[in-house]
Scaffold this motif. Sequence first.
Motif, PDB file in Angstrom:
ATOM      1  N   VAL A   1      -3.994   9.769  -0.237  1.00  0.00           N
ATOM      2  CA  VAL A   1      -4.873   8.611  -0.306  1.00  0.00           C
ATOM      3  C   VAL A   1      -4.045   7.343  -0.244  1.00  0.00           C
ATOM      4  O   VAL A   1      -2.987   7.254  -0.886  1.00  0.00           O
ATOM      5  N   LEU A   2      -4.498   6.352   0.503  1.00  0.00           N
ATOM      6  CA  LEU A   2      -3.803   5.074   0.592  1.00  0.00           C
ATOM      7  C   LEU A   2      -4.307   4.162  -0.513  1.00  0.00           C
ATOM      8  O   LEU A   2      -5.499   3.845  -0.574  1.00  0.00           O
ATOM      9  N   VAL A   3      -3.415   3.773  -1.428  1.00  0.00           N
ATOM     10  CA  VAL A   3      -3.804   2.953  -2.571  1.00  0.00           C
ATOM     11  C   VAL A   3      -2.998   1.644  -2.585  1.00  0.00           C
ATOM     12  O   VAL A   3      -1.896   1.587  -2.055  1.00  0.00           O
ATOM     13  N   ASP A   4      -3.599   0.620  -3.174  1.00  0.00           N
ATOM     14  CA  ASP A   4      -2.870  -0.650  -3.339  1.00  0.00           C
ATOM     15  C   ASP A   4      -1.784  -0.444  -4.385  1.00  0.00           C
ATOM     16  O   ASP A   4      -2.007   0.186  -5.410  1.00  0.00           O
TER      17      ASP A   4
ATOM     18  N   LYS B   1       0.869  -1.176   0.000  1.00  0.00           N
ATOM     19  CA  LYS B   1       0.000   0.000   0.000  1.00  0.00           C
ATOM     20  C   LYS B   1       0.903   1.222   0.000  1.00  0.00           C
ATOM     21  O   LYS B   1       1.921   1.260   0.681  1.00  0.00           O
ATOM     22  N   ILE B   2       0.529   2.243  -0.793  1.00  0.00           N
ATOM     23  CA  ILE B   2       1.331   3.461  -0.941  1.00  0.00           C
ATOM     24  C   ILE B   2       0.417   4.666  -0.745  1.00  0.00           C
ATOM     25  O   ILE B   2      -0.709   4.686  -1.237  1.00  0.00           O
ATOM     26  N   VAL B   3       0.915   5.681  -0.029  1.00  0.00           N
ATOM     27  CA  VAL B   3       0.163   6.926   0.131  1.00  0.00           C
ATOM     28  C   VAL B   3       0.503   7.820  -1.044  1.00  0.00           C
ATOM     29  O   VAL B   3       1.652   8.192  -1.261  1.00  0.00           O
ATOM     30  N   ARG B   4      -0.539   8.150  -1.829  1.00  0.00           N
ATOM     31  CA  ARG B   4      -0.372   9.022  -2.999  1.00  0.00           C
ATOM     32  C   ARG B   4      -1.430  10.114  -2.932  1.00  0.00           C
ATOM     33  O   ARG B   4      -2.618   9.812  -2.901  1.00  0.00           O
TER      34      ARG B   4
END
Length: 40
Positions: A36-39, A30-33
């Motif tokens: 927003v936390l996205v898979d 999971k990455i914060v972009r």
Amino acid sequence: MRTHIDKLLDQGWSITGRDPVRLELHQRVKIVRGGVLVDG
């Protein structure tokens, strides 16, 4: 966001990156972009 990340850490996720914030559990990522936390 911080509360959600804390819950993931309690579930065994690890912070493996800081810019951007990256969390991993086994092969899941999971990455914060853009706040927003996205898979990944």
